[in-house]
Design a protein around this motif. Structure first.
Motif, short mmCIF file in Angstrom:
data_model
loop_
_atom_site.label_atom_id
_atom_site.label_comp_id
_atom_site.label_asym_id
_atom_site.label_seq_id
_atom_site.Cartn_x
_atom_site.Cartn_y
_atom_site.Cartn_z
N GLY A 163 0.78 -1.23 0.00
CA GLY A 163 0.00 0.00 0.00
C GLY A 163 0.81 1.27 0.00
N VAL A 164 2.13 1.17 0.01
CA VAL A 164 2.97 2.37 0.05
C VAL A 164 3.28 2.83 -1.36
CG1 VAL A 164 5.18 3.30 0.80
CG2 VAL A 164 3.97 1.68 2.25
N PRO A 165 3.02 4.10 -1.70
CA PRO A 165 3.35 4.60 -3.04
C PRO A 165 4.87 4.53 -3.28
CG PRO A 165 1.90 6.13 -1.88
CD PRO A 165 2.36 5.12 -0.87
N VAL A 166 5.23 4.24 -4.52
CA VAL A 166 6.65 4.16 -4.88
C VAL A 166 6.92 4.98 -6.12
CG1 VAL A 166 6.90 1.85 -3.88
CG2 VAL A 166 6.28 2.08 -6.28
N ASP A 167 8.21 5.28 -6.36
CA ASP A 167 8.60 5.98 -7.57
C ASP A 167 8.87 4.97 -8.68
OD1 ASP A 167 11.09 4.87 -6.99
OD2 ASP A 167 11.90 6.71 -6.14
N ALA A 168 9.40 5.45 -9.80
CA ALA A 168 9.60 4.59 -10.96
C ALA A 168 10.62 3.49 -10.69
CB ALA A 168 10.05 5.43 -12.16
N ARG A 169 11.46 3.68 -9.67
CA ARG A 169 12.46 2.67 -9.32
C ARG A 169 11.91 1.63 -8.36
NH1 ARG A 169 16.95 5.32 -6.41
NH2 ARG A 169 15.17 6.26 -5.33
N GLY A 170 10.68 1.84 -7.88
CA GLY A 170 10.09 0.92 -6.91
C GLY A 170 10.44 1.26 -5.49
N CYS A 171 10.94 2.48 -5.26
CA CYS A 171 11.33 2.91 -3.92
C CYS A 171 10.26 3.82 -3.31
CB CYS A 171 12.68 3.63 -3.95
SG CYS A 171 14.04 2.56 -4.50
N THR A 172 10.11 3.73 -2.01
CA THR A 172 9.05 4.46 -1.32
C THR A 172 9.35 5.96 -1.27
OG1 THR A 172 10.16 4.01 0.78
CG2 THR A 172 8.40 2.51 0.11
N ASP A 189 7.52 14.23 3.81
CA ASP A 189 7.90 15.12 4.90
C ASP A 189 9.21 14.70 5.58
OD1 ASP A 189 7.00 12.88 6.23
OD2 ASP A 189 5.32 13.87 7.21
N GLY A 190 9.84 13.63 5.08
CA GLY A 190 11.15 13.24 5.59
C GLY A 190 11.17 12.82 7.04
N ASP A 191 10.08 12.25 7.51
CA ASP A 191 10.03 11.86 8.92
C ASP A 191 10.37 10.40 9.15
OD1 ASP A 191 7.79 10.64 7.90
OD2 ASP A 191 6.35 11.63 9.23
N GLY A 192 10.70 9.70 8.06
CA GLY A 192 11.05 8.29 8.18
C GLY A 192 9.89 7.33 8.07
N VAL A 193 8.68 7.87 7.92
CA VAL A 193 7.49 7.05 7.74
C VAL A 193 7.00 7.27 6.30
CG1 VAL A 193 5.14 6.54 8.50
CG2 VAL A 193 6.88 7.24 10.16
N HIS A 194 6.90 6.20 5.53
CA HIS A 194 6.63 6.29 4.12
C HIS A 194 5.23 6.83 3.82
CE1 HIS A 194 10.31 4.13 3.73
NE2 HIS A 194 9.83 3.01 4.20
N ASP A 195 5.13 7.61 2.74
CA ASP A 195 3.82 8.03 2.26
C ASP A 195 2.96 6.79 2.02
OD1 ASP A 195 5.01 10.48 2.24
OD2 ASP A 195 5.08 10.71 0.08
N GLY A 196 1.68 6.91 2.31
CA GLY A 196 0.79 5.78 2.13
C GLY A 196 0.44 5.16 3.47
N ILE A 197 1.43 5.10 4.38
CA ILE A 197 1.14 4.65 5.74
C ILE A 197 1.31 5.80 6.72
CG2 ILE A 197 1.75 2.26 5.27
CD1 ILE A 197 4.40 2.70 6.60
N ASP A 215 5.32 9.36 16.01
CA ASP A 215 5.00 7.99 16.39
C ASP A 215 5.12 7.09 15.16
OD1 ASP A 215 2.72 8.45 14.85
OD2 ASP A 215 1.42 8.79 16.60
N SER A 216 4.75 5.82 15.31
CA SER A 216 4.90 4.85 14.22
C SER A 216 4.01 5.16 13.02
CB SER A 216 4.59 3.44 14.72
OG SER A 216 3.26 3.37 15.21
N LYS A 217 3.01 6.01 13.21
CA LYS A 217 2.11 6.38 12.13
C LYS A 217 2.53 7.67 11.43
CE LYS A 217 -1.77 4.18 14.50
NZ LYS A 217 -3.08 4.40 15.15
N GLY A 218 3.65 8.25 11.89
CA GLY A 218 4.15 9.47 11.26
C GLY A 218 3.55 10.74 11.82
N CYS A 219 2.87 10.65 12.93
CA CYS A 219 2.23 11.82 13.53
C CYS A 219 3.05 12.32 14.73
CB CYS A 219 0.81 11.48 13.99
SG CYS A 219 -0.29 11.06 12.61
N GLU A 220 2.98 13.62 14.93
CA GLU A 220 3.75 14.25 16.00
C GLU A 220 3.30 13.75 17.37
OE1 GLU A 220 4.72 18.72 17.79
OE2 GLU A 220 3.49 18.47 15.98
N VAL A 221 4.27 13.48 18.21
CA VAL A 221 3.98 13.15 19.60
C VAL A 221 4.05 14.44 20.40
CG1 VAL A 221 4.73 11.85 21.65
CG2 VAL A 221 4.94 10.83 19.37
#
Length: 288
Positions: free
Chosen positions: A118-127, A131-139, A152-158
């Protein structure tokens, strides 16, 4: 060898019957014709002209009897269920490209294997991680998180409120204000309660006790009843303002002037004692 044997048979056998001789000659011609027309691999090219014997049945061949592979994937045309496979893509026995992680980029071309589903990827197949927070777009539930904040693990600010709950199992607020002697919330209380509401929505499995506390002014019985009413008011505000909070999650309790955390002999101390505490009753959920 069969033709030679037949020839010797025709020469060595003296047959004066012209009809009989014609029958034997006809059989020899038919046998000779069938042997020269033999196509062992069934590709439409007779053996004597077939330069690629043993071609798999169904493969398309050229005039030499050799199979073609237009897309160069190792599976012959005619047997290839997916003609036109991209170069370097890994294919299965049918000639179709494989995509092990299901990200839409074929194995062999995918630079980032095992991408989460479910994670979007680029043409190379990379996530992607916008926002550069370490949590991939899509999740990432919060795809525009500010740089440098704790997430947190969902990419939201604690937030500080959530961090307090995670560290201590409790949120303590002395910024909740009521009308004097009543259980009616003042509007200036709403921002702090909204912060709590957002945190509790993120943790729908938590069970919370909302504890109301007062200072020591007034009678103990009155203060206990007032603190319970104020806890009920907080509970009602949260359940009405946040659809993600189930009323069954929240339990209201009133402790009155019991358990002070500051000196009731000072104005500042009394202000700290007039508080609302959100205590997690099932702290094990916080570590899951």
């Amino acid at each position: 060898d069969m033709l030679a044997t037949l020839d010797r048979f025709l020469v060595d056998t003296a047959v004066e019957d012209e009809t009989h001789g014609n029958l034997l000659l006809t059989a020899g011609l038919q046998l000779s014709f069938r042997a020269s027309d033999k196509d062992t691999d069934g590709d439409g090219v007779v053996d004597k002209n077939d330069e690629c014997a043993g071609t798999p049945l169904g493969a398309i061949v050229d005039s030499r009897g050799c199979p073609s592979d237009t897309d160069g994937d190792g599976v012959y045309d005619g047997l290839d269920r997916c003609p036109g496979s991209p170069p370097r893509a890994k294919i299965d026995a049918r000639g179709c490209p494989t995509d092990s992680d299901g990200d839409g980029v074929y194995d062999g071309l995918d630079r980032c294997n095992n991408t989460p589903a479910g994670v979007p990827v680029d043409a190379r197949g990379c996530t992607k991680d916008t926002d550069g927070d370490g949590v991939h777009d899509g999740i990432d539930r919060c795809p525009r998180t500010k740089r440098g904040v704790e997430i947190d693990s969902k990419g939201c600010e604690v937030t500080e409120v959530e961090r307090e709950m995670l560290d201590t199992g409790m949120i303590r607020l002395d910024s909740i204000f009521f009308e004097s002697g009543k259980a009616i919330l003042k509007p200036e209380s709403f921002p702090s309660l909204d912060e709590v509401g957002k945190v509790l929505e993120k943790w729908p499995a938590l069970r919370i006790e909302i504890g109301g506390y007062t200072d020591s002014q007034g009678g103990a019985a009155f203060n206990e009843k007032l603190s319970r009413s104020r806890a009920d008011a907080v509970r009602d505000y949260l359940t009405k303002s946040f659809a993600g909070i189930d009323a069954k999650q929240l339990k209201a309790a009133g402790y009155g002037e019991a358990k002070p955390i500051a000196d009731n002999g000072t104005k500042e101390g009394r202000a700290r004692n007039r508080r609302v505490e959100f205590k997690v009753l099932n702290r094990g959920v916080l570590t899951q």
